[in-house]
Design a protein around this motif. Structure first.
Motif, PDB file in Angstrom:
ATOM      1  N   UNK A 182     -60.535 -28.744 -25.613  1.00  0.00           N
ATOM      2  CA  UNK A 182     -61.132 -29.941 -26.188  1.00  0.00           C
ATOM      3  C   UNK A 182     -61.766 -30.820 -25.120  1.00  0.00           C
ATOM      4  N   UNK A 183     -62.864 -31.481 -25.475  1.00  0.00           N
ATOM      5  CA  UNK A 183     -63.476 -32.428 -24.537  1.00  0.00           C
ATOM      6  C   UNK A 183     -62.507 -33.553 -24.192  1.00  0.00           C
ATOM      7  N   UNK A 184     -62.517 -33.953 -22.923  1.00  0.00           N
ATOM      8  CA  UNK A 184     -61.667 -35.053 -22.500  1.00  0.00           C
ATOM      9  C   UNK A 184     -60.268 -34.650 -22.111  1.00  0.00           C
ATOM     10  N   UNK A 185     -59.931 -33.359 -22.198  1.00  0.00           N
ATOM     11  CA  UNK A 185     -58.626 -32.844 -21.782  1.00  0.00           C
ATOM     12  C   UNK A 185     -58.852 -31.883 -20.624  1.00  0.00           C
ATOM     13  N   UNK A 186     -58.291 -32.190 -19.492  1.00  0.00           N
ATOM     14  CA  UNK A 186     -58.463 -31.336 -18.315  1.00  0.00           C
ATOM     15  C   UNK A 186     -57.395 -30.245 -18.299  1.00  0.00           C
ATOM     16  N   UNK A 187     -57.785 -28.965 -18.362  1.00  0.00           N
ATOM     17  CA  UNK A 187     -56.793 -27.898 -18.379  1.00  0.00           C
ATOM     18  C   UNK A 187     -56.185 -27.674 -17.001  1.00  0.00           C
ATOM     19  N   UNK A 188     -54.921 -27.262 -17.010  1.00  0.00           N
ATOM     20  CA  UNK A 188     -54.273 -26.890 -15.759  1.00  0.00           C
ATOM     21  C   UNK A 188     -54.504 -25.404 -15.520  1.00  0.00           C
ATOM     22  N   UNK A 189     -53.951 -24.883 -14.449  1.00  0.00           N
ATOM     23  CA  UNK A 189     -54.193 -23.491 -14.091  1.00  0.00           C
ATOM     24  C   UNK A 189     -53.624 -22.524 -15.128  1.00  0.00           C
ATOM     25  N   UNK A 190     -52.610 -22.959 -15.880  1.00  0.00           N
ATOM     26  CA  UNK A 190     -52.030 -22.062 -16.880  1.00  0.00           C
ATOM     27  C   UNK A 190     -52.682 -22.223 -18.251  1.00  0.00           C
ATOM     28  N   UNK A 191     -53.776 -22.998 -18.312  1.00  0.00           N
ATOM     29  CA  UNK A 191     -54.498 -23.134 -19.565  1.00  0.00           C
ATOM     30  C   UNK A 191     -53.997 -24.239 -20.461  1.00  0.00           C
ATOM     31  N   UNK A 192     -52.944 -24.948 -20.032  1.00  0.00           N
ATOM     32  CA  UNK A 192     -52.412 -26.048 -20.831  1.00  0.00           C
ATOM     33  C   UNK A 192     -52.979 -27.365 -20.320  1.00  0.00           C
ATOM     34  N   UNK A 193     -53.053 -28.376 -21.192  1.00  0.00           N
ATOM     35  CA  UNK A 193     -53.572 -29.662 -20.741  1.00  0.00           C
ATOM     36  C   UNK A 193     -52.679 -30.282 -19.686  1.00  0.00           C
ATOM     37  N   UNK A 194     -53.273 -30.979 -18.728  1.00  0.00           N
ATOM     38  CA  UNK A 194     -52.512 -31.630 -17.673  1.00  0.00           C
ATOM     39  C   UNK A 194     -52.037 -32.993 -18.161  1.00  0.00           C
ATOM     40  N   UNK A 195     -50.800 -33.042 -18.609  1.00  0.00           N
ATOM     41  CA  UNK A 195     -50.189 -34.303 -19.021  1.00  0.00           C
ATOM     42  C   UNK A 195     -48.779 -34.330 -18.448  1.00  0.00           C
ATOM     43  N   UNK A 196     -48.351 -35.493 -17.959  1.00  0.00           N
ATOM     44  CA  UNK A 196     -47.075 -35.573 -17.260  1.00  0.00           C
ATOM     45  C   UNK A 196     -45.894 -35.350 -18.190  1.00  0.00           C
ATOM     46  N   UNK A 197     -46.063 -35.624 -19.484  1.00  0.00           N
ATOM     47  CA  UNK A 197     -44.950 -35.476 -20.423  1.00  0.00           C
ATOM     48  C   UNK A 197     -45.216 -34.343 -21.409  1.00  0.00           C
ATOM     49  N   UNK A 198     -45.838 -33.269 -20.927  1.00  0.00           N
ATOM     50  CA  UNK A 198     -46.272 -32.214 -21.837  1.00  0.00           C
ATOM     51  C   UNK A 198     -45.120 -31.534 -22.560  1.00  0.00           C
ATOM     52  N   UNK A 199     -43.909 -31.559 -21.998  1.00  0.00           N
ATOM     53  CA  UNK A 199     -42.772 -30.913 -22.646  1.00  0.00           C
ATOM     54  C   UNK A 199     -41.895 -31.903 -23.406  1.00  0.00           C
ATOM     55  N   UNK A 200     -42.314 -33.152 -23.456  1.00  0.00           N
ATOM     56  CA  UNK A 200     -41.521 -34.178 -24.124  1.00  0.00           C
ATOM     57  C   UNK A 200     -41.546 -33.992 -25.626  1.00  0.00           C
ATOM     58  N   UNK A 201     -40.381 -34.166 -26.258  1.00  0.00           N
ATOM     59  CA  UNK A 201     -40.306 -34.140 -27.702  1.00  0.00           C
ATOM     60  C   UNK A 201     -40.652 -35.519 -28.245  1.00  0.00           C
ATOM     61  N   UNK A 202     -41.459 -35.542 -29.268  1.00  0.00           N
ATOM     62  CA  UNK A 202     -41.792 -36.798 -29.929  1.00  0.00           C
ATOM     63  C   UNK A 202     -41.398 -36.673 -31.402  1.00  0.00           C
ATOM     64  N   UNK A 203     -41.179 -37.818 -32.022  1.00  0.00           N
ATOM     65  CA  UNK A 203     -40.716 -37.829 -33.409  1.00  0.00           C
ATOM     66  C   UNK A 203     -41.860 -38.197 -34.342  1.00  0.00           C
ATOM     67  N   UNK A 204     -41.985 -37.433 -35.405  1.00  0.00           N
ATOM     68  CA  UNK A 204     -42.927 -37.725 -36.481  1.00  0.00           C
ATOM     69  C   UNK A 204     -42.108 -38.090 -37.714  1.00  0.00           C
ATOM     70  N   UNK A 205     -42.357 -39.286 -38.263  1.00  0.00           N
ATOM     71  CA  UNK A 205     -41.568 -39.809 -39.377  1.00  0.00           C
ATOM     72  C   UNK A 205     -42.405 -39.829 -40.654  1.00  0.00           C
TER      73      UNK A 205
END
Length: 424
Positions: free
Chosen positions: A123-146
């Motif tokens: 997607x535009x505006x998302x910089x991929x890392x070397x493994x093809x995943x977006x570079x975000x510091x909390x990429x493995x963080x669980x978030x809650x959807x209510x």
């Protein structure tokens, strides 16, 4: 000697369809059979409440990932990815008929998910890392959807819903209402007059709001005994703040009767104050920023203008609906969907269909009696968690208690006090 309960013989699919068709024939020519709210025998029902079944979060991680892109096209594509995954139950499973909702009935649940989706690297505006995943510091963080929904009107049958991902500042709301007409060979399902679509808000992007409208669909295969959902219509996604609009055209051209579930679309710049373009062929080439192609049952691609290679937006093929996290049964109220219908559900699961039908009819009769009592006493019924039964138009507002319920879902504190519920 204790009595032995013998399960009734479960009707097979062909018997169910014959019975269903014989009932539907009574409604040929009726403008909207959904407003009639006719009662089906228990053996024809899916043992699930409508409010628990009818939501848009079969893949809640796609909702949680909305707003991550720094590019307005990227955020539109994130919204579209949520759109294509919201109803996997129809793509992966057979259509079914859950219980009709009752006035004042409500349902709440949540999901704990990761909002790290591999396709975001495209997607535009998302910089991929070397493994093809977006570079975000909390990429493995669980978030809650209510999720919270309540039946706010009985005539017409309308429910209000609210979705919230507080960690990401993303929310959605709307009214659910369908209009249905039986043509003799299929059922045409369209949004009712109070259903203006899903309104998605991204708080952290200056409260960008996206309106997603529902296309008409057809429930076919009734005569063949193989029910299926087909879509051959147009839907729209608009964001006035960014000035981007998407038109999605669903097509059902098939080969020897087999549907290909194809779709194509365009994302383009539009004038929110003069929005007159409703067909793909009328979109000026100079306004297009990306094109959409693929199958809503399989892989969907986007191609930004100026490029030739389509990029994968989402692959529906391996995806299945994600299970919900529910309040403990002891903390559910008597008018909470799963508890309210528990007797009917147990009877259907145990194949005690006569008992299930009787319990269902008892519930329906209580609804009629309470409605008559309200009319006699001049009492106006009001929802508990939403401010109006049908207002504000298209965008229901939460009451103070509705806000508290959402906070409870976020924190895992589900305790609520019983109140006098005249509807349920």
């Amino acid at each position: 000697m204790s009595a032995i309960t013998v399960p009734e013989k479960a009707p097979d699919d062909s018997s169910k369809l014959k019975t269903f068709l014989s009932i539907l024939r009574k409604f040929v020519g009726v403008a909207d059979i959904a407003s009639v709210r006719f009662s089906l025998p228990a053996q024809l029902l899916e043992p699930r409440p409508n409010l628990e079944y009818w939501h848009y979060l079969d893949r809640p991680e796609t909702f949680a990932s909305i707003g991550k892109s720094n590019d307005d096209l990227g955020r539109m594509l994130e919204v579209l990815r949520f759109w294509f995954t919201k109803d996997l139950k129809y793509v992966k499973g057979k259509p079914c008929k859950p219980y009709n909702s009752t006035l004042g009935e409500f349902f709440r649940c949540s999901w704990d998910v990761s909002d790290n989706i591999p396709e975001e690297a495209n997607l535009p505006g998302i910089k991929p890392s070397s493994n093809g995943y977006p570079t975000v510091t909390d990429s493995d963080e669980k978030v809650k959807v209510c999720y919270l929904t309540e039946q706010t009107s009985h005539h017409p049958p309308v429910s209000a819903f609210y979705i919230d991902c507080p960690e990401r500042g993303v929310s959605a709301r709307g009214f659910d209402q369908i209009s249905a007409k039986f043509t003799g060979t299929s059922i045409r399902v369209s949004p009712g007059q109070h259903n203006l679509g899903i309104f998605v808000n991204i708080e952290k992007r200056d409260n960008e709001e996206y309106q997603l409208t529902h296309p008409n669909a057809h429930l076919g295969g009734i005569l063949r005994g193989a029910l299926s959902v087909t879509v051959a219509d147009t839907c729209y996604v608009t964001c006035p703040k960014t000035g981007l609009k998407a038109i999605l055209q669903y097509m059902e051209e098939g080969w020897i009767g087999r549907s290909q579930n194809k779709l194509e679309g365009s994302i383009f710049r539009y004038n929110p104050h003069k929005d007159t373009i409703t067909r793909l062929k009328d979109v000026p080439d100079g306004d297009i920023v990306a094109r959409i192609t693929g199958s809503w049952h399989g892989k969907i691609y986007f191609t930004p203008v100026g490029t030739k290679e389509p990029r994968l937006l989402i692959d529906i093929t391996p995806l299945l609906p994600v299970p919900k996290t529910l309040p403990p049964s002891e903390e559910q109220l008597s008018n909470e969907s799963l508890k309210f219908w528990s007797g009917v559900t147990t009877a259907i699961v145990d194949r005690q269909f006569n008992q299930a039908t009787k319990l269902k009819q008892d519930i329906e009769e209580r609804q009629r009696q309470r409605a008559a009592e309200r009319i006699e006493k001049g009492i106006e019924w009001n929802p508990r968690f939403f401010t109006g039964a049908l207002t504000p138009l298209g965008k229901p507002e939460l009451t103070d208690e509705g806000q508290k319920v959402l906070q409870g879902i976020r924190s895992g504190e589900f305790a609520l006090t019983e109140s006098t519920v005249q509807g349920a």
